[in-house]
Design an enzyme around this catalytic site. Structure first.
Site: not given
Lengths: 367, 367
Positions: B102, B200, B252
């Site tokens: 920006y 995780e 996982d």
């Protein structure tokens, strides 16, 4: 978790659950088909509660009945989960929603096992509604915790490892104080705050902290981290109700961010049964307002089709049916633009803290 | 940010940037067309550096040259950004990647303004690579910060508001210590840890903390929060390199989670220039291993087509070309199943801390 009030609410939660199971038992004993009745959870069945100043479910109900096989399965699952939760509370343990789903694999009755996590999540919400006990009191945790707080606030948190006294400026790093899953383990000891400012994005939260906005304006900066977790909304409500602090919400200027404001102020349709506990109806929206996009000539992006649809759906949403929101949303549909909160950086890195926020807070009567 | 070493690295960063701009100047002065040469960032151009034990870019280079209009625009943008960064370092300020995008709206030369945030992000990465200075040393922050730490570790963080000494068990709530955007502001003062365990999911992190795993095993629990932020990976590497702690990664059991392990251990292809700074090549994978799915008979989901594709692509990935990973991935393609870490709850809430992790850590030689 050793304060008297906690122990009280836990044994209450346990009793409510057991009462629920007892109801099924009584229905059986009386020769009735067991049923469980819960409010219909759709937009058309939420209404404004003038006394509590929040949106709650209306009178429409759905019934889970053991008349059908699928209804009977639902009630069977409910009783297994009630047993698990009652035992969890007895042992002062807790678990996550996902753990519950997997735990059901160990239930001895195969029909009681869940087919998907949506099913177990939904059942926990049903139990919250019918027992009038919140998930946190069942000791069920979400996957992700709340966000962070930085500001002139001294708290005491009850942890499993004992009490912790933490000043949310002096005893924390630049990352701030991490809100625990159940913020009712927090006691407010002292504060020197004039208001709370809830901020959508991490980038803007860091900007405010770097610029010392919390110090200069005696402001508690709460990071919402997008759509805020229940823990974040609960803490925000407590800052308002217990400390009497005005709560302001600072987000991007697009329909998805207005929903973030809506969930802080009014709660969500999906959890209208929790509005009384989570919603801060007096929370005020700072911006980015569509009017700001025009007034401050901010860098923008064009509205996408889904933005336009979301804005039009907000015009129909009872939570946004005020003159203020109708005017702002109509303006946005008219200019066809949206702006992010960090787009204020186009005016320089200090514009947000030196100019924009002070002007808006002054106009809103907060400072 | 007031330690000597910080001030040193900041003035170095500033000099490196100015040298880069000076190079363009010299090229102009010598009548040459200015160019900037950077390594090609694709999977085929990463190679193993035996000395540093990490994956780095190979010798293939792409050149940005002012010969074309688009090349000239890129170099123009680079000089504007260098000027901005040099001034930011001079003033000891910082900004986010999005703010930079920006901010470019305020650049006086319209051709120097960015068309998208991808463009400005990419330029910062290019500058990191050619100047050999990390984004953190430019004082560029990401949108979202790192995750949290809980364990027997006493740190001192340099904040803009002074030094903070924090013990990551005794001085924090249940949420833990929030890692700051630039963890090089942290000094390790003391610790009583035997290893680090990077986790995780938030649900599993909370399980370990509730069960007191960090206390019982003298373990520093680092929450990865999905794909870990740079700050989290940097802190993990420092725990290994400076404290000599074994680092273990618990995710996982699916191909996306193996990539999380890969990014902790080897770094990502997109940021191979940072491997030396972010990667922990000695990090060991605890699981969930495909072998665990079989051994512990975990609740599973079937592999989707995209899971199968991701596993096959991992077999081609130089980071996974070891006997261990080939065996595990082949096994998973064979059983056609995946499992989440929280699926261990099917054996009870304490199975992970009482049985699974101790068995795995013992087998890996960590405890």
């Amino acid at each position: 978790m050793s304060t008297d009030s906690d122990t009280q609410s836990e044994s209450d939660a346990r009793e409510q659950l057991i009462d629920l199971a007892a109801e099924f038992y009584d229905q059986f004993a009386d020769g009735e088909v067991p049923t469980m009745s819960i409010p219909t959870r759709t937009k058309s069945n939420i209404e404004y509660d003038e006394d509590m100043d929040v949106w709650v479910y209306g009178d429409r109900k759905s019934t889970r009945s053991a008349k059908t096989v699928s209804g009977a399965q639902k009630l069977l699952k409910a009783t297994y989960v009630i047993e698990f939760l009652a035992q969890q509370l007895e042992e002062d343990r807790s678990s996550t929603l996902r753990e519950l789903y997997y735990l059901s694999e160990s239930f001895d009755h195969e029909e009681a096992q869940f087919n998907s996590q949506d099913e177990s999540n939904q059942l926990i919400e049903d139990l919250e509604i019918v027992s009038d006990v919140r998930r946190e009191e069942f000791h069920m945790r979400p996957e992700e915790s709340g966000a962070t707080v930085m500001g002139p606030l001294l708290i005491r948190e009850q942890t499993r490892r004992g009490e912790r006294e933490i000043h949310c400026q002096e005893d924390v790093g630049e990352g701030g104080y991490q809100i625990p899953n159940n913020p009712d383990t927090i006691e407010f000891l002292d504060n020197d705050a004039d208001f709370a400012l809830c901020v959508e994005t991490g980038g803007m939260r860091d900007r405010l902290v770097e610029n010392g906005f919390d110090e200069e304006h005696n402001c508690i900066v709460v990071h919402l981290k997008g759509q805020p977790a229940r823990a974040t909304r609960r803490l925000t409500k407590r800052l308002h109700d217990e400390l009497g602090l005005p709560v302001t919400v600072f987000t991007d200027g697009d329909p998805w961010s207005y929903r973030i404001y809506g969930s802080v102020a009014y709660g969500s349709i999906k959890s209208a049964h929790l509005s009384e506990y989570l919603a801060t109806p007096d929370a005020q929206f700072i911006g980015i307002q569509p009017a700001d996009i025009v007034e401050y000539d901010l860098p923008t992006d064009p509205l996408s089709d889904s933005d336009v649809n979301a804005l039009e759906s907000e015009l129909e949403d009872p939570r946004f049916q005020t003159d203020y929101w109708e005017e702002q949303i109509e303006l946005q549909l008219d200019i066809e633009k949206k702006a992010e909160q960090q787009s204020l950086a186009a005016r320089g890195l200090d514009f947000v803290t030196d100019t924009y926020l002070p002007e808006r807070l002054d106009a809103m009567g907060v400072i």
